[in-house]
Motif scaffolding. Sequence first.
Motif, PDB file in Angstrom:
ATOM      1  N   ALA A  15       0.520  -0.939  -0.190  1.00  0.00           N
ATOM      2  CA  ALA A  15      -0.020  -0.362   0.167  1.00  0.00           C
ATOM      3  C   ALA A  15       1.215   0.941   0.034  1.00  0.00           C
ATOM      4  O   ALA A  15       0.576   2.030  -0.479  1.00  0.00           O
ATOM      5  CB  ALA A  15      -0.654   0.172   1.179  1.00  0.00           C
ATOM      6  N   ALA A  16       1.753   1.634   0.575  1.00  0.00           N
ATOM      7  CA  ALA A  16       2.882   2.629   0.827  1.00  0.00           C
ATOM      8  C   ALA A  16       3.733   2.464  -0.702  1.00  0.00           C
ATOM      9  O   ALA A  16       4.960   3.605  -0.696  1.00  0.00           O
ATOM     10  CB  ALA A  16       3.743   2.299   2.198  1.00  0.00           C
ATOM     11  N   GLY A  17       4.039   1.493  -1.587  1.00  0.00           N
ATOM     12  CA  GLY A  17       4.761   1.966  -2.748  1.00  0.00           C
ATOM     13  C   GLY A  17       6.208   1.156  -2.533  1.00  0.00           C
ATOM     14  O   GLY A  17       7.016   0.963  -3.350  1.00  0.00           O
ATOM     15  N   GLU A  18       6.386   0.332  -1.365  1.00  0.00           N
ATOM     16  CA  GLU A  18       7.585  -0.796  -0.534  1.00  0.00           C
ATOM     17  C   GLU A  18       7.913  -1.709  -1.771  1.00  0.00           C
ATOM     18  O   GLU A  18       8.840  -2.423  -1.657  1.00  0.00           O
ATOM     19  CB  GLU A  18       7.937  -0.167   0.858  1.00  0.00           C
ATOM     20  N   LEU A  19       6.374  -2.127  -1.606  1.00  0.00           N
ATOM     21  CA  LEU A  19       6.707  -3.375  -2.888  1.00  0.00           C
ATOM     22  C   LEU A  19       5.967  -2.972  -4.061  1.00  0.00           C
ATOM     23  O   LEU A  19       4.775  -2.206  -3.890  1.00  0.00           O
ATOM     24  CB  LEU A  19       6.054  -4.732  -1.525  1.00  0.00           C
ATOM     25  N   PRO A  20       5.755  -4.550  -5.137  1.00  0.00           N
ATOM     26  CA  PRO A  20       5.152  -3.783  -6.051  1.00  0.00           C
ATOM     27  C   PRO A  20       3.116  -4.425  -5.557  1.00  0.00           C
ATOM     28  O   PRO A  20       3.457  -5.376  -5.071  1.00  0.00           O
ATOM     29  CB  PRO A  20       5.461  -4.096  -6.517  1.00  0.00           C
ATOM     30  N   GLN A  21       2.282  -3.851  -6.459  1.00  0.00           N
ATOM     31  CA  GLN A  21       1.249  -4.729  -5.945  1.00  0.00           C
ATOM     32  C   GLN A  21       1.281  -5.423  -7.242  1.00  0.00           C
ATOM     33  O   GLN A  21       1.165  -5.226  -7.951  1.00  0.00           O
ATOM     34  CB  GLN A  21       0.232  -3.236  -6.296  1.00  0.00           C
ATOM     35  N   PRO A  22      -0.228  -6.346  -7.183  1.00  0.00           N
ATOM     36  CA  PRO A  22       0.320  -7.486  -8.249  1.00  0.00           C
ATOM     37  C   PRO A  22      -0.173  -6.823  -9.758  1.00  0.00           C
ATOM     38  O   PRO A  22      -1.241  -6.315  -9.385  1.00  0.00           O
ATOM     39  CB  PRO A  22      -0.754  -8.302  -6.966  1.00  0.00           C
ATOM     40  N   PRO A  23       0.743  -7.962 -10.370  1.00  0.00           N
ATOM     41  CA  PRO A  23       0.462  -7.469 -11.844  1.00  0.00           C
ATOM     42  C   PRO A  23      -1.385  -7.631 -12.071  1.00  0.00           C
ATOM     43  O   PRO A  23      -2.142  -6.014 -13.026  1.00  0.00           O
ATOM     44  CB  PRO A  23       1.371  -8.658 -12.601  1.00  0.00           C
ATOM     45  N   ILE A  24      -2.227  -8.170 -11.810  1.00  0.00           N
ATOM     46  CA  ILE A  24      -3.533  -7.650 -11.826  1.00  0.00           C
ATOM     47  C   ILE A  24      -3.959  -6.904 -11.701  1.00  0.00           C
ATOM     48  O   ILE A  24      -4.611  -6.150 -12.372  1.00  0.00           O
ATOM     49  CB  ILE A  24      -4.383  -9.389 -11.181  1.00  0.00           C
TER      50      ILE A  24
END
Length: 161
Positions: A33-42
Amino acid sequence: MEERSRTYSWRDLLVALGEAAGLTGLEVMKRMAAGELPQPPIAATLGFRLVEVEHGRVVFECEPAEFHYNPIGTVHAGLASTLLDSAMGCAFVTTLDPGVGWATLELKANFTRPLTAETGLVRCVGTVVHPGRTVATTEARIDDAKGRLYAHGTSTILVLS
């Protein structure tokens, strides 16, 4: 007929999840949510994003668009189903210790009104109903900015130890 196009990009989620090894599910979801890890490609494919995370609860936002349309001129039920499934699954993830796996066993969705490009921003809130050790249950709902319900659902999740 005017042709339209859409392009988008995403980051390799599997690489990022490797870097997140050892984190709790809540830590992983908060970092997404914070953008530190990518959200899933879907999420990039369908145009939604994780915006709120707490233990047992997550919120996704999406603005239905023309590229979500089905042959009858409304947003395909697959968008709402994917939002519901994502919110319910991710809400459950927030309750997990590092390394615990899971799989959706059953998904039930109810649609109360059609989504269109004119609907505007919708929020899908997912919560954990029962965080079982073997089987868990969750629920979610999709509402617009005026609080009108568009869809709601439940899921049963198998916990893989």
